[in-house]
Design an enzyme around this catalytic site. Sequence first.
Site, PDB file in Angstrom:
ATOM      1  CD  GLU A 123      -2.959  -1.105   2.295  1.00 16.29           C
ATOM      2  OE1 GLU A 123      -4.123  -1.487   2.105  1.00 16.29           O
ATOM      3  OE2 GLU A 123      -2.516  -0.787   3.412  1.00 16.29           O
ATOM      4  CB  CYS A 143       5.720  -5.351   9.395  1.00 22.11           C
ATOM      5  SG  CYS A 143       6.838  -4.407  10.456  1.00 22.11           S
ATOM      6  CB  CYS A 150       1.668  -0.777  14.314  1.00 28.97           C
ATOM      7  SG  CYS A 150       1.901  -0.464  12.553  1.00 28.97           S
ATOM      8  CB  CYS A 382       0.370   7.393  11.421  1.00 26.04           C
ATOM      9  SG  CYS A 382       1.882   6.779  12.160  1.00 26.04           S
TER      10      CYS A 382
END
Length: 404
Positions: A123, A143, A150, A382
């Site tokens: 993305e 990740c 997150c 974020c």
Amino acid sequence: MSLAFDLSQAAPAIVAALPKTPLLGLTRVELAEALGAVGVPERERKMRVAQLWHWIYFQGAQSFDVMLNVSKVLRATLADHYTLARPDVVTEQVSKDGTRKWLVRLAPNKLDRTAGGLGSEVEIVYIPENDRGTLCISSQVGCTLSCAFCHTGTQKLVRNLSSAEIVAQLVVARDRLGDYPGLTAPTDGLIPGEGSRAVSNIVFMGMGEPLYNFDAVREAVGVISDGDGLTVSRRRITVSTAGVVPQIGPLGRDAGPMLAISLHAVRDDLRDVLVPLNKKYPLAELLAACRDYPGASNARRITFEYVMLKGINDSAAEARELVRLLKGIPAKINLIPFNPWPGTTYECSDWEAIESFSDIVFNAGYASPVRTPRGRDILAACGQLKSETEKLRARAQWAVDDEA
């Protein structure tokens, strides 16, 4: 109201032929090697690389046919062996505030765990403001860090991106935003005014930990900042890390971008929970590496990102400790209101707590802007990024199973 567009097409279950090698994203050295592979004499390569570089990165060429200062014979040879194709844009979402998020599908890689020949997806997020446009790009598919707050960290790592795949994200964004000569900018969102590039700033704050893909990030920064091509100044490129301490110094020496640290806590016991990488590289080691970061100065301050979590890390005492920890580091602190995502147990700090925290930091002499949440309605803010990869792959696998 946010908008979403599904731009995908059904991918074939079996790839019939090997695709041509893409030139998009290659470094000057790699372009020279590609030219050598098709018989361009060594004495000509520097000139030919300069020509290709201008067309690919400055003009945004999508066909060799437009390269009129390149001979017809060489253009035909290049077209036979190479491609200027971009990654496929699968979906485009436009937030009510003008933020854009693209899900792009990369060409299949041998390391991809895909169904039916699909490549990995990442993305990209574009955040427009009156005087600038910031592009948030990814360095990995998935990740490994599993930061507690997150959303992106809940997706398992699939693989590192190549430097070419990182650069291609900027090229895709410039294509979509009309940010190359002869292209038209979209009119349904806020784009910086005439005379400025739609994409003026780059932040490595998308999917992945950039310093766990150091070589590719270093090469990508070099291509993106080249003054004859994409021309984004290194002072407008920021690489964010959760704290991979051994690579912080080399990043400054070898690539020279601005540095951002995902800090989020002022005590090791709390940071061990919020940012598990802290167990390997605790605060004292991380901050020592920041003090030694090459080129850090009042004109090139290190950004410390601090997500505001209600009742977790937002007290006045923690604000004062943050000031103490950063003493002697040229720094600014970005306070980030927590952006919720499905399944999270965290809440955003109350506005009064955020203001109080900011005042303490500001009064100690540090810039402490509170980041305005952008693109929350399309999960582009974020910490909210998480590719639709798993869902798309599951869909493709069901189709394969149904045909079997």
